[in-house]
Design an enzyme around this catalytic site. Structure first.
Site, PDB file in Angstrom:
ATOM      1  N   TYR A 187      40.914  46.709  29.505  1.00  0.00           N
ATOM      2  CA  TYR A 187      40.575  45.277  29.393  1.00  0.00           C
ATOM      3  C   TYR A 187      39.519  45.061  28.308  1.00  0.00           C
ATOM      4  O   TYR A 187      39.653  44.190  27.452  1.00  0.00           O
ATOM      5  CB  TYR A 187      40.087  44.789  30.758  1.00  0.00           C
ATOM      6  CG  TYR A 187      39.843  43.297  30.843  1.00  0.00           C
ATOM      7  CD1 TYR A 187      40.904  42.393  30.829  1.00  0.00           C
ATOM      8  CD2 TYR A 187      38.553  42.786  30.953  1.00  0.00           C
ATOM      9  CE1 TYR A 187      40.686  41.022  30.915  1.00  0.00           C
ATOM     10  CE2 TYR A 187      38.321  41.421  31.046  1.00  0.00           C
ATOM     11  CZ  TYR A 187      39.391  40.542  31.019  1.00  0.00           C
ATOM     12  OH  TYR A 187      39.165  39.184  31.100  1.00  0.00           O
ATOM     13  N   ASP A 194      53.607  29.604  29.151  1.00  0.00           N
ATOM     14  CA  ASP A 194      53.220  30.462  30.271  1.00  0.00           C
ATOM     15  C   ASP A 194      54.470  31.091  30.867  1.00  0.00           C
ATOM     16  O   ASP A 194      55.582  30.600  30.680  1.00  0.00           O
ATOM     17  CB  ASP A 194      52.471  29.648  31.340  1.00  0.00           C
ATOM     18  CG  ASP A 194      51.526  30.497  32.182  1.00  0.00           C
ATOM     19  OD1 ASP A 194      50.301  30.287  32.100  1.00  0.00           O
ATOM     20  OD2 ASP A 194      52.014  31.385  32.927  1.00  0.00           O
TER      21      ASP A 194
HETATM   22  P1  NAD Z   1      44.727  33.102  35.301  1.00  0.00           P
HETATM   23  O1  NAD Z   1      45.380  34.327  35.854  1.00  0.00           O
HETATM   24  O2  NAD Z   1      44.358  31.981  36.202  1.00  0.00           O
HETATM   25  O3  NAD Z   1      45.650  32.514  34.116  1.00  0.00           O
HETATM   26  C1  NAD Z   1      46.268  33.343  33.191  1.00  0.00           C
HETATM   27  C2  NAD Z   1      47.636  32.766  32.874  1.00  0.00           C
HETATM   28  O4  NAD Z   1      48.223  33.578  31.855  1.00  0.00           O
HETATM   29  C3  NAD Z   1      48.601  32.754  34.064  1.00  0.00           C
HETATM   30  O5  NAD Z   1      49.146  31.462  34.262  1.00  0.00           O
HETATM   31  C4  NAD Z   1      49.688  33.751  33.645  1.00  0.00           C
HETATM   32  O6  NAD Z   1      50.985  33.403  34.118  1.00  0.00           O
HETATM   33  C5  NAD Z   1      49.597  33.676  32.122  1.00  0.00           C
HETATM   34  N1  NAD Z   1      50.140  34.873  31.480  1.00  0.00           N
HETATM   35  C6  NAD Z   1      49.891  36.182  31.764  1.00  0.00           C
HETATM   36  N2  NAD Z   1      50.598  36.981  30.960  1.00  0.00           N
HETATM   37  C7  NAD Z   1      51.320  36.173  30.132  1.00  0.00           C
HETATM   38  C8  NAD Z   1      52.255  36.416  29.088  1.00  0.00           C
HETATM   39  N3  NAD Z   1      52.612  37.665  28.722  1.00  0.00           N
HETATM   40  N4  NAD Z   1      52.797  35.340  28.441  1.00  0.00           N
HETATM   41  C9  NAD Z   1      52.468  34.068  28.815  1.00  0.00           C
HETATM   42  N5  NAD Z   1      51.605  33.790  29.806  1.00  0.00           N
HETATM   43  C10 NAD Z   1      51.038  34.833  30.458  1.00  0.00           C
HETATM   44  O7  NAD Z   1      43.449  33.659  34.513  1.00  0.00           O
HETATM   45  P2  NAD Z   1      42.121  32.921  34.003  1.00  0.00           P
HETATM   46  O8  NAD Z   1      41.027  33.351  34.883  1.00  0.00           O
HETATM   47  O9  NAD Z   1      42.361  31.497  33.738  1.00  0.00           O
HETATM   48  O10 NAD Z   1      41.926  33.686  32.612  1.00  0.00           O
HETATM   49  C11 NAD Z   1      42.318  33.125  31.374  1.00  0.00           C
HETATM   50  C12 NAD Z   1      41.811  34.046  30.262  1.00  0.00           C
HETATM   51  O11 NAD Z   1      40.394  34.123  30.353  1.00  0.00           O
HETATM   52  C13 NAD Z   1      42.324  35.478  30.352  1.00  0.00           C
HETATM   53  O12 NAD Z   1      42.567  35.949  29.043  1.00  0.00           O
HETATM   54  C14 NAD Z   1      41.165  36.232  30.977  1.00  0.00           C
HETATM   55  O13 NAD Z   1      41.159  37.587  30.595  1.00  0.00           O
HETATM   56  C15 NAD Z   1      39.994  35.470  30.395  1.00  0.00           C
HETATM   57  N6  NAD Z   1      38.768  35.572  31.170  1.00  0.00           N
HETATM   58  C16 NAD Z   1      38.684  35.045  32.424  1.00  0.00           C
HETATM   59  C17 NAD Z   1      37.485  35.155  33.126  1.00  0.00           C
HETATM   60  C18 NAD Z   1      37.293  34.589  34.507  1.00  0.00           C
HETATM   61  O14 NAD Z   1      36.226  34.802  35.079  1.00  0.00           O
HETATM   62  N7  NAD Z   1      38.252  33.873  35.059  1.00  0.00           N
HETATM   63  C19 NAD Z   1      36.405  35.828  32.541  1.00  0.00           C
HETATM   64  C20 NAD Z   1      36.525  36.340  31.270  1.00  0.00           C
HETATM   65  C21 NAD Z   1      37.720  36.201  30.587  1.00  0.00           C
END
Ligand code: NAD
Length: 255
Positions: free
Chosen positions: A161, A36
């Site tokens: 996205y 991360d």
């Molecule tokens: P979050 O923001 O809580 O966690 C994402 C993490 O990714 C963060 O810790 C961030 O520092 C890390 N990150 C971002 N860019 C990075 C990079 N270039 N290299 C390394 N780390 C990086 O988000 P989340 O809600 O846990 O989402 C996780 C995944 O699930 C994402 O891909 C998101 O698109 C997908 N998603 C989430 C939801 C939701 O409702 N939360 C819904 C659909 C999809």
């Protein structure tokens, strides 16, 4: 594969769905390495969970970062047999916005992190997995990606996205087909709305109203429910080459 035998890399593991995945793997006796960019969150989790977890600061979009981090992760865990790709970013911008057309570099950035970053980790970790001994089911590893329901029913403002997540859905089968000869499975989860830090800034009313859009159960998903599906995928060897929606039957409206 049994979850207690997991030697897992979890990208984006310092927060949200990735963090829940790390907790589930460790609570069930596996080992995990967080890739991360957030040092603060990653180290906090590493310190909390103890010696089964290592945090490595790495950017999924950078070749050298991931080459180095995969080597370090394998050294720490004694191999890598699981990858869960959760690192991702979301933006909202219209193609034809009030202040002009969609910013092209912002579009590229989302594709770079969500799609190319996922692929970067897959290619480097898969190579590492090929040197694993097969388990009793003939498996060397499993790779689980995170798309989104926006891959299918993206809303206005989600061009970048949705394109990035649609790309993850699209590459799941060809990569699963290619890696089958090594006994490496490839799956993708397409979450609906999950209660992660992404939603923390919203007032309770807004969270309730988003939750009410979900047919059943009418609430935001818990990150632990995402991790539960990760565990099922790890443990069920017939799951391969497919994307599973995890969304309480929500179908997003245009806006
Ligand atoms: P979050 O923001 O809580 O966690 C994402 C993490 O990714 C963060 O810790 C961030 O520092 C890390 N990150 C971002 N860019 C990075 C990079 N270039 N290299 C390394 N780390 C990086 O988000 P989340 O809600 O846990 O989402 C996780 C995944 O699930 C994402 O891909 C998101 O698109 C997908 N998603 C989430 C939801 C939701 O409702 N939360 C819904 C659909 C999809």
């Amino acid at each position: 594969m049994q979850i207690q035998t997991c030697r897992a890399i979890v990208t984006g593991g310092a927060s949200g769905l990735g963090e829940a995945t790390i907790r589930t793997i460790v609570q069930n006796g596996g080992k995990a390495v967080i890739f991360d960019q957030s040092e603060e969150n990653g180290l906090r989790l590493q310190n909390e969970l103890g010696e089964a977890v290592l945090f490595l600061k790495a950017d999924v979009t950078i070749d050298e970062d991931i080459q180095e981090a995969v080597s370090k992760a394998a050294a720490f865990m004694g191999g890598v047999n699981t990858v869960v790709n959760c690192a991702g970013i979301g933006i909202a911008e219209k193609v034809l916005g009030r202040n002009g057309v969609h910013n092209l570099s912002l579009f590229s950035k989302v594709i770079q992190v969500n799609l190319i970053g996922t692929f970067n980790v897959i290619r480097i970790a898969a190579e590492k997995m090929t040197s694993n001994k097969v388990n009793e089911q003939g498996e060397r590893g499993v790779i689980i990606n995170t798309a989104s329901v926006a891959a299918y029913d993206g809303q206005i403002g989600q061009a970048a996205y949705s394109a990035s997540k649609g790309g993850i859905v699209g590459m799941t089968l060809p990569i699963a087909r290619e890696l089958a000869r090594y006994g490496i499975r490839v799956m993708t989860i397409a979450p609906g709305l999950f209660h992660t830090p992404m939603f923390d800034t919203l007032p309770q009313e807004a969270k309730d109203s988003l939750g009410n859009m979900v047919p059943f159960p009418s609430r935001l998903g818990f990150p632990s429910e995402y991790a539960q599906l990760v565990q099922s995928i790890i443990e069920n060897p017939m799951l391969n080459g497919e994307t599973i929606r995890l969304d309480g039957a929500i179908r997003m409206q245009p806006k």
